[in-house]
Scaffold this motif. Structure first.
Motif, PDB file in Angstrom:
ATOM      1  N   MET A  63      -0.287 -45.472  55.175  1.00  0.00           N
ATOM      2  CA  MET A  63       0.358 -45.873  53.947  1.00  0.00           C
ATOM      3  C   MET A  63       1.544 -46.772  54.240  1.00  0.00           C
ATOM      4  O   MET A  63       1.856 -47.637  53.457  1.00  0.00           O
ATOM      5  N   SER A  64       2.219 -46.525  55.385  1.00  0.00           N
ATOM      6  CA  SER A  64       3.385 -47.332  55.698  1.00  0.00           C
ATOM      7  C   SER A  64       3.001 -48.795  55.895  1.00  0.00           C
ATOM      8  O   SER A  64       3.787 -49.691  55.657  1.00  0.00           O
ATOM      9  N   TRP A  65       1.723 -49.062  56.316  1.00  0.00           N
ATOM     10  CA  TRP A  65       1.304 -50.462  56.477  1.00  0.00           C
ATOM     11  C   TRP A  65       1.277 -51.171  55.140  1.00  0.00           C
ATOM     12  O   TRP A  65       1.598 -52.338  55.038  1.00  0.00           O
ATOM     13  N   ALA A  66       0.953 -50.443  54.024  1.00  0.00           N
ATOM     14  CA  ALA A  66       0.935 -51.050  52.690  1.00  0.00           C
ATOM     15  C   ALA A  66       2.353 -51.358  52.238  1.00  0.00           C
ATOM     16  O   ALA A  66       2.593 -52.358  51.568  1.00  0.00           O
ATOM     17  N   VAL A  67       3.272 -50.500  52.609  1.00  0.00           N
ATOM     18  CA  VAL A  67       4.665 -50.704  52.245  1.00  0.00           C
ATOM     19  C   VAL A  67       5.208 -51.927  52.964  1.00  0.00           C
ATOM     20  O   VAL A  67       5.979 -52.705  52.409  1.00  0.00           O
ATOM     21  N   GLU A  68       4.758 -52.125  54.203  1.00  0.00           N
ATOM     22  CA  GLU A  68       5.232 -53.242  55.016  1.00  0.00           C
ATOM     23  C   GLU A  68       4.479 -54.543  54.737  1.00  0.00           C
ATOM     24  O   GLU A  68       4.945 -55.610  55.118  1.00  0.00           O
ATOM     25  N   GLU A  69       3.362 -54.454  54.064  1.00  0.00           N
ATOM     26  CA  GLU A  69       2.510 -55.620  53.843  1.00  0.00           C
ATOM     27  C   GLU A  69       3.218 -56.752  53.103  1.00  0.00           C
ATOM     28  O   GLU A  69       3.027 -57.926  53.395  1.00  0.00           O
ATOM     29  N   TRP A  70       4.064 -56.421  52.154  1.00  0.00           N
ATOM     30  CA  TRP A  70       4.742 -57.444  51.352  1.00  0.00           C
ATOM     31  C   TRP A  70       5.717 -58.276  52.172  1.00  0.00           C
ATOM     32  O   TRP A  70       6.126 -59.347  51.783  1.00  0.00           O
ATOM     33  N   LYS A  71       6.085 -57.744  53.356  1.00  0.00           N
ATOM     34  CA  LYS A  71       7.042 -58.450  54.189  1.00  0.00           C
ATOM     35  C   LYS A  71       6.396 -59.534  55.062  1.00  0.00           C
ATOM     36  O   LYS A  71       7.096 -60.330  55.674  1.00  0.00           O
ATOM     37  N   GLU A  72       5.091 -59.554  55.096  1.00  0.00           N
ATOM     38  CA  GLU A  72       4.397 -60.523  55.955  1.00  0.00           C
ATOM     39  C   GLU A  72       4.732 -61.942  55.525  1.00  0.00           C
ATOM     40  O   GLU A  72       4.755 -62.277  54.346  1.00  0.00           O
ATOM     41  N   GLY A  73       4.986 -62.767  56.476  1.00  0.00           N
ATOM     42  CA  GLY A  73       5.246 -64.175  56.224  1.00  0.00           C
ATOM     43  C   GLY A  73       6.692 -64.483  55.892  1.00  0.00           C
ATOM     44  O   GLY A  73       7.026 -65.639  55.624  1.00  0.00           O
ATOM     45  N   LEU A  74       7.544 -63.466  55.863  1.00  0.00           N
ATOM     46  CA  LEU A  74       8.958 -63.725  55.582  1.00  0.00           C
ATOM     47  C   LEU A  74       9.651 -64.171  56.860  1.00  0.00           C
ATOM     48  O   LEU A  74       9.264 -63.794  57.968  1.00  0.00           O
ATOM     49  N   SER A  75      10.700 -64.936  56.695  1.00  0.00           N
ATOM     50  CA  SER A  75      11.418 -65.448  57.865  1.00  0.00           C
ATOM     51  C   SER A  75      12.155 -64.313  58.560  1.00  0.00           C
ATOM     52  O   SER A  75      12.490 -63.298  57.940  1.00  0.00           O
ATOM     53  N   PRO A  76      12.421 -64.484  59.862  1.00  0.00           N
ATOM     54  CA  PRO A  76      13.147 -63.436  60.604  1.00  0.00           C
ATOM     55  C   PRO A  76      14.514 -63.135  59.997  1.00  0.00           C
ATOM     56  O   PRO A  76      14.962 -61.985  59.996  1.00  0.00           O
ATOM     57  N   ARG A  77      15.158 -64.141  59.462  1.00  0.00           N
ATOM     58  CA  ARG A  77      16.473 -63.938  58.857  1.00  0.00           C
ATOM     59  C   ARG A  77      16.354 -63.046  57.617  1.00  0.00           C
ATOM     60  O   ARG A  77      17.150 -62.122  57.409  1.00  0.00           O
ATOM     61  N   VAL A  78      15.351 -63.301  56.784  1.00  0.00           N
ATOM     62  CA  VAL A  78      15.114 -62.498  55.585  1.00  0.00           C
ATOM     63  C   VAL A  78      14.714 -61.081  55.989  1.00  0.00           C
ATOM     64  O   VAL A  78      15.165 -60.103  55.400  1.00  0.00           O
ATOM     65  N   LEU A  79      13.835 -60.977  57.013  1.00  0.00           N
ATOM     66  CA  LEU A  79      13.426 -59.648  57.499  1.00  0.00           C
ATOM     67  C   LEU A  79      14.637 -58.863  58.014  1.00  0.00           C
ATOM     68  O   LEU A  79      14.740 -57.653  57.787  1.00  0.00           O
ATOM     69  N   GLN A  80      15.535 -59.555  58.705  1.00  0.00           N
ATOM     70  CA  GLN A  80      16.752 -58.909  59.211  1.00  0.00           C
ATOM     71  C   GLN A  80      17.591 -58.389  58.038  1.00  0.00           C
ATOM     72  O   GLN A  80      18.090 -57.279  58.065  1.00  0.00           O
ATOM     73  N   LYS A  81      17.718 -59.240  57.014  1.00  0.00           N
ATOM     74  CA  LYS A  81      18.503 -58.846  55.843  1.00  0.00           C
ATOM     75  C   LYS A  81      17.851 -57.650  55.127  1.00  0.00           C
ATOM     76  O   LYS A  81      18.531 -56.706  54.724  1.00  0.00           O
ATOM     77  N   ILE A  82      16.485 -57.682  55.026  1.00  0.00           N
ATOM     78  CA  ILE A  82      15.758 -56.554  54.413  1.00  0.00           C
ATOM     79  C   ILE A  82      15.993 -55.292  55.227  1.00  0.00           C
ATOM     80  O   ILE A  82      16.250 -54.212  54.667  1.00  0.00           O
ATOM     81  N   HIS A  83      15.954 -55.410  56.535  1.00  0.00           N
ATOM     82  CA  HIS A  83      16.175 -54.270  57.430  1.00  0.00           C
ATOM     83  C   HIS A  83      17.594 -53.708  57.217  1.00  0.00           C
ATOM     84  O   HIS A  83      17.786 -52.490  57.148  1.00  0.00           O
ATOM     85  N   GLU A  84      18.571 -54.598  57.097  1.00  0.00           N
ATOM     86  CA  GLU A  84      19.950 -54.157  56.859  1.00  0.00           C
ATOM     87  C   GLU A  84      20.059 -53.445  55.512  1.00  0.00           C
ATOM     88  O   GLU A  84      20.708 -52.403  55.399  1.00  0.00           O
ATOM     89  N   LEU A  85      19.421 -54.027  54.497  1.00  0.00           N
ATOM     90  CA  LEU A  85      19.462 -53.412  53.169  1.00  0.00           C
ATOM     91  C   LEU A  85      18.775 -52.046  53.156  1.00  0.00           C
ATOM     92  O   LEU A  85      19.242 -51.100  52.526  1.00  0.00           O
ATOM     93  N   GLU A  86      17.636 -51.943  53.845  1.00  0.00           N
ATOM     94  CA  GLU A  86      16.950 -50.645  53.946  1.00  0.00           C
ATOM     95  C   GLU A  86      17.823 -49.628  54.671  1.00  0.00           C
ATOM     96  O   GLU A  86      17.868 -48.440  54.303  1.00  0.00           O
ATOM     97  N   GLY A  87      18.540 -50.085  55.701  1.00  0.00           N
ATOM     98  CA  GLY A  87      19.475 -49.198  56.404  1.00  0.00           C
ATOM     99  C   GLY A  87      20.585 -48.725  55.477  1.00  0.00           C
ATOM    100  O   GLY A  87      20.966 -47.547  55.491  1.00  0.00           O
ATOM    101  N   GLN A  88      21.086 -49.660  54.672  1.00  0.00           N
ATOM    102  CA  GLN A  88      22.124 -49.286  53.711  1.00  0.00           C
ATOM    103  C   GLN A  88      21.584 -48.295  52.680  1.00  0.00           C
ATOM    104  O   GLN A  88      22.273 -47.338  52.293  1.00  0.00           O
ATOM    105  N   VAL A  89      20.329 -48.540  52.226  1.00  0.00           N
ATOM    106  CA  VAL A  89      19.710 -47.618  51.268  1.00  0.00           C
ATOM    107  C   VAL A  89      19.603 -46.222  51.878  1.00  0.00           C
ATOM    108  O   VAL A  89      19.933 -45.215  51.234  1.00  0.00           O
ATOM    109  N   ASP A  90      19.120 -46.145  53.119  1.00  0.00           N
ATOM    110  CA  ASP A  90      19.011 -44.837  53.788  1.00  0.00           C
ATOM    111  C   ASP A  90      20.377 -44.172  53.917  1.00  0.00           C
ATOM    112  O   ASP A  90      20.529 -42.966  53.665  1.00  0.00           O
ATOM    113  N   LYS A  91      21.355 -44.965  54.310  1.00  0.00           N
ATOM    114  CA  LYS A  91      22.717 -44.443  54.466  1.00  0.00           C
ATOM    115  C   LYS A  91      23.241 -43.935  53.120  1.00  0.00           C
ATOM    116  O   LYS A  91      23.828 -42.850  53.038  1.00  0.00           O
TER     117      LYS A  91
END
Length: 120
Positions: free
Chosen positions: A1-29
């Motif tokens: 199921m986690s692959w479906a959650v990650e599917e929308w991120k395909e094709g995004l730039s590394p900078r955007v992915l980094q920002k998404i990762h930071e935002l997800e970290g903030q959400v978890d925090k």
């Protein structure tokens, strides 16, 4: 199921992915912080309820003690009145005893006088 959650991120730039990762970290925090605050809130609510119950118990105890105090004051008043009545009755009886004692002494003197007269 986690692959479906990650599917929308395909094709995004590394900078955007980094920002998404930071935002997800903030959400978890923030989720963890929210859970901690929720736990603190529940703990404080429990403590508040405990204090409210304690206050209620103390109010009930105070009311009970007030009623008991009132009852004891009434009993003291009643006992004081009884004591005054007994004291008054005692004074009356002592007075009667003194009167009768005087009458007895007077009668004894009369008897002695009459006995002296009879002897003569």
């Amino acid at each position: 199921m986690s692959w479906a959650v990650e599917e929308w991120k395909e094709g995004l730039s590394p900078r955007v992915l980094q920002k998404i990762h930071e935002l997800e970290g903030q959400v978890d925090k923030l989720k963890k912080e929210r859970q901690q605050r929720q736990f603190q809130l529940e703990s404080l609510e429990a403590a508040l309820q405990k204090q409210k119950q304690k206050v209620e118990n103390e109010k009930n105890e105070a009311a009970t003690l007030k009623r008991e105090n009132q009852s004891l004051m009434e009993l003291c008043d009643s006992l004081e009145k009884a004591k005054q009545k007994i004291s008054h009755d005692l004074q009356v009886k002592e007075s009667q005893v003194n009167i009768q004692s005087g009458q007895l002494n007077s009668s004894k003197k009369d008897i002695e006088r009459l006995e002296q007269e009879l002897k003569r």
